[in-house]
Write an enzyme that holds these catalytic residues in place. Structure first.
Site, mmCIF file in Angstrom:
data_model
loop_
_atom_site.group_PDB
_atom_site.id
_atom_site.type_symbol
_atom_site.label_atom_id
_atom_site.label_comp_id
_atom_site.label_asym_id
_atom_site.label_seq_id
_atom_site.Cartn_x
_atom_site.Cartn_y
_atom_site.Cartn_z
ATOM 1 N N ASP A 23 0.838 -1.191 0.000
ATOM 2 C CA ASP A 23 0.000 0.000 0.000
ATOM 3 C C ASP A 23 0.878 1.248 0.000
ATOM 4 O OD1 ASP A 23 -2.578 1.259 0.327
ATOM 5 O OD2 ASP A 23 -1.795 1.881 2.263
ATOM 6 N N THR A 57 -3.294 4.835 -3.983
ATOM 7 C CA THR A 57 -2.249 5.634 -3.348
ATOM 8 C C THR A 57 -0.881 5.417 -3.996
ATOM 9 O OG1 THR A 57 -2.041 3.904 -1.725
ATOM 10 C CG2 THR A 57 -3.364 5.778 -1.117
ATOM 11 N N THR A 58 -0.672 4.250 -4.561
ATOM 12 C CA THR A 58 0.588 4.017 -5.253
ATOM 13 C C THR A 58 0.560 4.732 -6.599
ATOM 14 O OG1 THR A 58 0.416 1.802 -4.344
ATOM 15 C CG2 THR A 58 2.243 2.195 -5.821
ATOM 16 N N ASP A 115 -8.927 -0.488 1.858
ATOM 17 C CA ASP A 115 -9.001 -0.032 0.463
ATOM 18 C C ASP A 115 -10.294 -0.506 -0.188
ATOM 19 O OD1 ASP A 115 -6.557 1.016 0.917
ATOM 20 O OD2 ASP A 115 -5.536 0.081 -0.773
#
Ligand code: ADP
Length: 535
Positions: A69, A102-103, A400
Site C-alpha cells: 500500500d 495511493t501508489t 481499500d
C-alpha cells in the site's frame, strides 16, 4: 560575529547566520526538487499493479511491516527531504479522500516530474510547464468523464460492486482470497450504507483481527466483538434475545472509604460476616434478575464467590470489559451504562438478538460476539491470519476495498483499470495539444507521455516489455476506438479490461490525476530553497 550598537546605545551581536544556511536558487532548485520527487516515486513504481512487489519496512523499535500500500510505505519511510515529504502528503491525501490508488498517484506525479525535467532542460520556463500541465489535467479529467460507464447494482445484484473491490485486492498480498474479502467488504458497506443519501459512514465498520486460523476464516459479524469470555466456564455459551445489564459497579460488598477494623474473635462473628457478605451478593444478583437481565457485562472483576453465585443463579456474566468497549456495547444494544445497582431498571438494559462465545483453536482463546443489536447497524470484520503482519496487511487491504465500495455508492461511475483509462486520456491529451499554439503544447504533450507511465509500470512489473506492450495497446485503442484496452498483467489472454472485470472508480482516477498535477505544479513553482546548514 560583530558587535554593534542600536540607536539607544545598547549593544547587540550580529551573527552571520544567513551565510550558514545552504541555499539553492533558480533552475538548480527546480532540478534538485524534481529529482527528490522522482526518487520517491521510483521506490513505489515496482509496487504498482497485480504483480507489484511488496516492501518490507522496519521501524526504529524493530516492528516489521510488509505491505504494498503506497500510503503505508511512504508513511513508514521516515523521509527527511521536504519535497519527498510532499509526495508522502500526496499519497496521504489520496488515501484520505478516496482510500485507494495511493501508489498510482505517486507514480503519476513522479512521471510528471520526469517529463518536466526534460522540458526544463530544453529551456522552457517552469511556469509555462505548470500551466500546460493544468490545462492537460483538465482535458484528461473531462475525457475520463466521457469514457466512464455507469453501472447499476441492486441489493440483489452485488456482482459489479464485488468485481470492483476485487480489482483493488488484486494487487495485495491477500489476493488468494480476494473474492471472499471483496464480498465481505461489500456486505459490510451495504449494511451501514444510507442508500437514500448515498453515503456510508465507515466508522460503523470495525475491523478487528486475531492471530490464528486462516485468512479464509475471516468473517463479517453483524454486531460487535469483545475480546472477553464468560466469567465461569459453566455459564451458557449462547444467549438468544439477550437483555444486557451494563454495569460499572463491582459485584462486591461495599467497602467503607475510611480505615476500619473488624475484630472477629468467635466463630459466630465470622459466620455472621460471611452471611452478610453473601446476602450482598445475593441482593445484587437478585436485582439484576428482577429487572429481567439475562446477561451482565461488568467493567470490574468479581471474586470467585460472586462468580459461583452468578453461575448458580443462572445469570451469565462477563467481567473486566474495558470502558471503550462498554460504551460501544451500550450504543449498539441501546442500553445505558449503570453505575449503581439501585439504578438498574428494565429500560436501561441493552438488547441483542444473539450473544455467543466463540473459542479459537485449542487454546483458551475465546471471544464474545454480540450480534443483531437493537439499535445499531454497526458491523465488525473479523480477520484471521497466520501472523500479525498478515493481519495488519489484510486490514489495510480491506480498508481499500471498503473505500472503493463506499465510493461506488456515492458515485457509481467506473473507468477501466489496467492502465486503460490512462492510455485513453493520453491519446485525448495528445490530440488536444495541437489546438494550443503556445509553448504550453510541449507541456501538454509531456503530460500525455507522463500518463503512459502507469501502463508502462504495470507492464514492466508483470514481466512484459514496457514500450512494446504500451504501443501495441495504444494502437489497439486507436484502431478499435475502444478505451477499455489495457495491460493484460495476469496473462489472461485478452486486453479488454471489460472482459477481465478490472474496474476502478471514476472519482478515484480523477482524483489521482488532479492531486498529482497539483503537487507537481507546486514543486515546479519553487525557485529558492533555503535550509539550515548541516551543523
Ligand atoms: P494502488 O495503491 O494505486 O491502488 P495497486 O498496487 O493496487 O496500486 O495497483 C493498482 C493498479 O493495478 C491499477 O492501475 C489497476 O487498474 C491495476 N490492476 C489491478 N488488477 C489488475 C489486473 N487484473 N490486470 C491489470 N491491471 C490491474
Amino acid at each position: 560575529m560583530a558587535l554593534a550598537f542600536d540607536e539607544f546605545g545598547r549593544p547587540f551581536i550580529l551573527l552571520r547566520q544567513q551565510e550558514e544556511k545552504s541555499r539553492l536558487r533558480g533552475l538548480d532548485a527546480q532540478k534538485a526538487n524534481v529529482s527528490a520527487g522522482k526518487a520517491v516515486a521510483r521506490i513505489l513504481r515496482t509496487s504498482l499493479g497485480p504483480k507489484g512487489m511488496d516492501k518490507m519496512l522496519q521501524s526504529p523499535d524493530g516492528d516489521v511491516t510488509i505491505t504494498n500500500d503506497g500510503a503505508t510505505i511512504l508513511e513508514q519511510m521516515d523521509v527527511d527531504n521536504q519535497i519527498a515529504k510532499l509526495m508522502v502528503e500526496l499519497s496521504r491525501s489520496q488515501d484520505y479522500e478516496i482510500g485507494d490508488g495511493t501508489t498510482g498517484v505517486v507514480v503519476m506525479a513522479g512521471s510528471l516530474l520526469e517529463q518536466a525535467e526534460k522540458l526544463l532542460e530544453r529551456g522552457i520556463h517552469p511556469i509555462r510547464i505548470a500551466e500546460g500541465y493544468e490545462m492537460a489535467s483538465r482535458i484528461a479529467v473531462e475525457h475520463l468523464e466521457r469514457i466512464a460507464q455507469k453501472f447499476e447494482f441492486g441489493l440483489n445484484d452485488l456482482e459489479p460492486l464485488v468485481q470492483t473491490c476485487m480489482t483493488t485486492l488484486n494487487s495485495k498480498m491477500v489476493n488468494r482470497c480476494k473474492r471472499r474479502l471483496a464480498e465481505i467488504a461489500v456486505k459490510a458497506v451495504l449494511a451501514v450504507a444510507d442508500l437514500e443519501r448515498k453515503d456510508v459512514n465507515l466508522d460503523l465498520i470495525k475491523v478487528e483481527g486475531k492471530v490464528g486460523g486462516r485468512l479464509e476464516d475471516t468473517e463479517l459479524i453483524y454486531g460487535i466483538t469483545v475480546d472477553k469470555d464468560m466469567s465461569h466456564p459453566q455459564m451458557p455459551k449462547r444467549i438468544e434475545n439477550a437483555k444486557i445489564a451494563i454495569l460499572t459497579c463491582p459485584f462486591e460488598p461495599p467497602k467503607p472509604k475510611t480505615k476500619h477494623k473488624v475484630d472477629i474473635d468467635t466463630v459466630e462473628k465470622f459466620q455472621t460476616l460471611r452471611q452478610q457478605e453473601q446476602k450482598y451478593f445475593d441482593d445484587m444478583v437478585q436485582k439484576c434478575k428482577d429487572v429481567g437481565a439475562t446477561l451482565v457485562i461488568c467493567q470490574w472483576g468479581f471474586d470467585d464467590e460472586a462468580n459461583h453465585l452468578l453461575m448458580h443463579r443462572n445469570l451469565p456474566a462477563v467481567r473486566w470489559v474495558g470502558g471503550v468497549e462498554l460504551e460501544l456495547i451500550a450504543i449498539a444494544t441501546g442500553g445505558r451504562i449503570v453505575p449503581r445497582f439501585q439504578e438498574l431498571t428494565p429500560e436501561k438494559l441493552g438488547k441483542a438478538g444473539l450473544v455467543r462465545e466463540k473459542s479459537f483453536g485449542t487454546t483458551q482463546d475465546r471471544m464474545l460476539y454480540i450480534e443483531h443489536c437493537a439499535n445499531s447497524r454497526a458491523v465488525t470484520i473479523f480477520i484471521r491470519g497466520g501472523n500479525k503482519m498478515m493481519i495488519e496487511e489484510t486490514k489495510r487491504s480491506i480498508h481499500d476495498a471498503l473505500c472503493v465500495a463506499r465510493n461506488l455508492i456515492r458515485n457509481n461511475s467506473i473507468v477501466y483499470g489496467g492502465g486503460a483509462a490512462e492510455i485513453a486520456c493520453s491519446i485525448a491529451v495528445d490530440a488536444a495539444a495541437d489546438r494550443y499554439p503556445g509553448v504550453e503544447q510541449y507541456a501538454i504533450r509531456a503530460f500525455a507521455d507522463a500518463l503512459d507511465a502507469i501502463p508502462m509500470a504495470l507492464a514492466e512489473n508483470s514481466g512484459l516489455q514496457p514500450i512494446e506492450t504500451l504501443s501495441a495497446v495504444k494502437n489497439q485503442q486507436i484502431r478499435e476506438n475502444n478505451p477499455n484496452c489495457g495491460i493484460d498483467c495476469n496473462d489472461v489472454g485478452t486486453n479488454d479490461m471489460r472482459e477481465q472485470n478490472v474496474f476502478e472508480t471514476l472519482i478515484g482516477k480523477q482524483q489521482q490525476i488532479l492531486l498529482a498535477t497539483q503537487v507537481v505544479k507546486m514543486i515546479l513553482k519553487i525557485d529558492d530553497v533555503i535550509s539550515p546548514s548541516e551543523y
